[in-house]
Scaffold this active site. Structure first.
Site, short mmCIF file in Angstrom:
data_model
loop_
_atom_site.label_atom_id
_atom_site.label_comp_id
_atom_site.label_asym_id
_atom_site.label_seq_id
_atom_site.Cartn_x
_atom_site.Cartn_y
_atom_site.Cartn_z
N TYR A 63 0.87 -1.18 0.00
CA TYR A 63 0.00 0.00 0.00
C TYR A 63 0.90 1.22 0.00
O TYR A 63 1.58 1.53 0.99
CB TYR A 63 -0.91 0.03 1.23
CG TYR A 63 -1.92 -1.10 1.31
CD1 TYR A 63 -2.29 -1.82 0.17
CD2 TYR A 63 -2.52 -1.44 2.51
CE1 TYR A 63 -3.22 -2.85 0.24
CE2 TYR A 63 -3.45 -2.47 2.59
CZ TYR A 63 -3.79 -3.17 1.47
OH TYR A 63 -4.72 -4.19 1.55
N PHE A 213 -13.29 -5.05 1.66
CA PHE A 213 -14.41 -4.28 1.10
C PHE A 213 -15.70 -4.52 1.91
O PHE A 213 -16.78 -4.73 1.33
CB PHE A 213 -14.66 -4.65 -0.38
CG PHE A 213 -13.55 -4.29 -1.32
CD1 PHE A 213 -12.60 -3.34 -1.00
CD2 PHE A 213 -13.47 -4.90 -2.59
CE1 PHE A 213 -11.57 -3.00 -1.89
CE2 PHE A 213 -12.45 -4.58 -3.48
CZ PHE A 213 -11.49 -3.63 -3.13
N LEU A 215 -17.48 -2.47 3.32
CA LEU A 215 -18.44 -1.39 3.03
C LEU A 215 -18.62 -1.22 1.53
O LEU A 215 -19.22 -0.24 1.09
CB LEU A 215 -17.94 -0.07 3.64
CG LEU A 215 -17.74 -0.08 5.16
CD1 LEU A 215 -17.11 1.22 5.63
CD2 LEU A 215 -19.09 -0.29 5.85
N GLY A 217 -15.91 -1.18 -0.55
CA GLY A 217 -14.61 -0.79 -1.11
C GLY A 217 -14.67 0.53 -1.85
O GLY A 217 -15.24 1.51 -1.36
N THR A 219 -16.41 1.39 -4.27
CA THR A 219 -17.79 1.80 -4.58
C THR A 219 -18.66 1.47 -3.37
O THR A 219 -19.24 0.39 -3.31
CB THR A 219 -18.31 1.01 -5.82
OG1 THR A 219 -17.27 0.92 -6.77
CG2 THR A 219 -19.54 1.66 -6.41
N PRO A 220 -18.72 2.36 -2.37
CA PRO A 220 -19.46 2.04 -1.15
C PRO A 220 -20.88 1.53 -1.43
O PRO A 220 -21.54 1.95 -2.39
CB PRO A 220 -19.46 3.36 -0.39
CG PRO A 220 -18.18 4.03 -0.82
CD PRO A 220 -18.02 3.65 -2.28
N1 LIG Z 1 -6.72 -8.71 0.80
C1 LIG Z 1 -7.05 -7.88 -0.15
O1 LIG Z 1 -6.93 -8.17 -1.33
C2 LIG Z 1 -7.63 -6.55 0.20
C3 LIG Z 1 -8.23 -5.77 -0.80
C4 LIG Z 1 -8.79 -4.55 -0.44
C5 LIG Z 1 -8.74 -4.12 0.88
N2 LIG Z 1 -8.13 -4.88 1.82
C6 LIG Z 1 -8.10 -4.47 3.25
O2 LIG Z 1 -9.46 -4.32 3.66
C7 LIG Z 1 -9.64 -3.05 4.27
C8 LIG Z 1 -11.06 -2.58 4.03
O3 LIG Z 1 -11.30 -2.39 2.65
P1 LIG Z 1 -11.39 -0.97 1.97
O4 LIG Z 1 -10.85 0.06 2.87
O5 LIG Z 1 -10.80 -1.08 0.62
O6 LIG Z 1 -12.95 -0.81 1.72
P2 LIG Z 1 -14.21 -0.58 2.69
O7 LIG Z 1 -13.80 -0.67 4.11
O8 LIG Z 1 -15.28 -1.45 2.19
O9 LIG Z 1 -14.64 0.91 2.30
C9 LIG Z 1 -13.76 1.98 2.36
C10 LIG Z 1 -14.47 3.13 1.66
O10 LIG Z 1 -15.63 3.49 2.39
C11 LIG Z 1 -15.55 4.84 2.82
N3 LIG Z 1 -16.08 4.88 4.19
C12 LIG Z 1 -15.57 4.31 5.30
N4 LIG Z 1 -16.36 4.54 6.36
C13 LIG Z 1 -17.39 5.29 5.92
C14 LIG Z 1 -18.53 5.85 6.54
N5 LIG Z 1 -18.77 5.67 7.84
N6 LIG Z 1 -19.39 6.57 5.77
C15 LIG Z 1 -19.17 6.74 4.46
N7 LIG Z 1 -18.10 6.24 3.81
C16 LIG Z 1 -17.22 5.51 4.53
C17 LIG Z 1 -14.10 5.22 2.77
O11 LIG Z 1 -13.97 6.60 2.46
P3 LIG Z 1 -13.38 7.65 3.54
O12 LIG Z 1 -11.90 7.47 3.54
O13 LIG Z 1 -13.83 8.97 3.00
O14 LIG Z 1 -14.01 7.32 4.85
C18 LIG Z 1 -13.60 4.37 1.60
O15 LIG Z 1 -13.88 5.01 0.37
C19 LIG Z 1 -8.58 -2.18 3.59
O16 LIG Z 1 -8.33 -1.01 4.33
C20 LIG Z 1 -7.42 -3.14 3.51
O17 LIG Z 1 -6.71 -3.14 4.73
C21 LIG Z 1 -7.59 -6.10 1.50
#
Ligand SMILES: NC(=O)c1ccc[n+]([C@@H]2O[C@H](COP(=O)([O-])OP(=O)(O)OC[C@H]3O[C@@H](n4cnc5c(N)ncnc54)[C@H](OP(=O)(O)O)[C@@H]3O)[C@@H](O)[C@H]2O)c1
Length: 288
Positions: A63, A213, A215, A217, A219-220
């Site tokens: 990252y 993802f 939430l 990811g 595309t919330p």
């Molecule tokens: N193993 C893998 O292949 C893989 C792939 C992807 C991710 N991951 C891990 O999984 C974790 C979670 O996934 P992710 O961060 O990609 O996606 P996520 O948690 O599904 O969603 C993150 C998105 O939601 C928004 N968000 C978060 N809280 C919110 C709220 N309360 N209200 C409105 N919007 C909100 C964030 O924007 P803001 O910043 O504006 O809040 C960001 O755009 C990552 O941080 C990473 O550590 C692993």
């Protein structure tokens, strides 16, 4: 008991963590590449997470690359004793921000050493081997060679526990014959439920399932049912989506990602939300 334990706890390797953790991927720059837009805000999110009782943070040295781990170190080192940092290896970034696989023993060894250096630790708590046969979805392919290499690094004491990411049930079963697998990190949320049977199987084996993802990811999640339920409960759709995951199975650990302290607090407050059987049924309709 930490202030975040209302979400419940689960055994991850040799530690018990709160089920509501934090995913650090959103702390890198746009496209998970380069530095964040607001470095001070990124530090604040991590410090607030730990202050609120988060003791499970998900990251990777790819990252940024390196950026997220460096920010974690700057914000939190020396780390609280109960903090479990889970990282990932198996991919590398190109100068154009592209993602490709980095599965050779040399690349995996390098990745483990990069994570150790950038996080400032002598051993990594948990390392997920991230399969890259298809970048976006689990796809069959042998993980024997890279997992054997990772198990060797575990024997050397550089890695405490091993997990798998973006994997199929067959890869997990094959992997468990090579080393203990303490967690699986795949794409799963209220609307994307390919792993339903896998989650229940892993629950029976005491293996954590950590949806990425959660939430939606990049595309919330958007759903009229989700919005209606949230309005009825005086909650936000994102909180309901997280609470649904906490109800879904006891082995689910959450790592919602955010770059905002306000969103972080909102997400952690999801632990206090209760869903009735009727509401759960309503929400289950979204993914069916
Ligand atoms: N193993 C893998 O292949 C893989 C792939 C992807 C991710 N991951 C891990 O999984 C974790 C979670 O996934 P992710 O961060 O990609 O996606 P996520 O948690 O599904 O969603 C993150 C998105 O939601 C928004 N968000 C978060 N809280 C919110 C709220 N309360 N209200 C409105 N919007 C909100 C964030 O924007 P803001 O910043 O504006 O809040 C960001 O755009 C990552 O941080 C990473 O550590 C692993």
């Amino acid at each position: 008991m930490s202030s975040n334990d209302e979400s419940g706890t689960f055994q991850l390797g040799d530690r018990r963590v709160s089920r509501l953790g934090y995913g650090a991927m959103q702390l890198a720059g746009p496209g998970v590449f380069g530095p964040p837009k607001d470095h001070v805000a990124a530090l604040a999110v991590l410090r607030e997470a730990v202050a609120c009782g988060v003791n499970h943070i998900d990251t990777s040295d790819y990252y940024g690359p390196h950026v997220t781990n460096q920010i974690i170190r700057e914000a939190l080192h020396p780390y609280p004793k109960d903090l479990v940092i889970v990282t990932k290896v198996g991919a590398r970034r190109g100068a154009d921000a592209s993602w490709s696989s980095a599965f050779s023993p040399e690349e995996l060894t390098q990745a483990v050493h990069d994570n150790l250096r950038h996080l400032g630790v002598d051993a990594l708590d948990v390392v997920n081997l991230r399969a890259m046969f298809d970048v976006h979805h689990p796809a069959e392919g042998s993980l024997e060679a890279p997992l054997t290499a990772l198990a060797e690094l575990q024997r050397k004491g550089l890695v405490r526990h091993i997990g798998l990411s973006n994997v199929t049930p067959k890869q997990i079963a094959d992997g468990r014959r090579i080393c203990e697998i303490v967690c699986v990190q795949n794409y799963y949320n209220l609307a994307h439920r390919t792993d339903d049977a896998l989650i229940d199987d892993l629950a029976g084996r005491g293996i954590a399932y950590v949806p990425f993802f959660p939430l939606g990811g990049f595309t919330p999640l958007q759903s009229s049912t989700l919005s209606e339920v949230a309005a009825r409960l005086s909650a936000t759709p994102m909180q309901v989506a997280l609470t649904w995951l906490l109800h879904r199975a006891p082995n689910i650990l959450l790592i919602p990602g955010t770059s905002s302290v306000a969103h972080l607090r909102e997400n952690l407050a999801a632990a206090r939300l209760a869903l009735t059987r009727q509401t759960l049924d309503e929400l289950n309709g979204i993914g069916s």
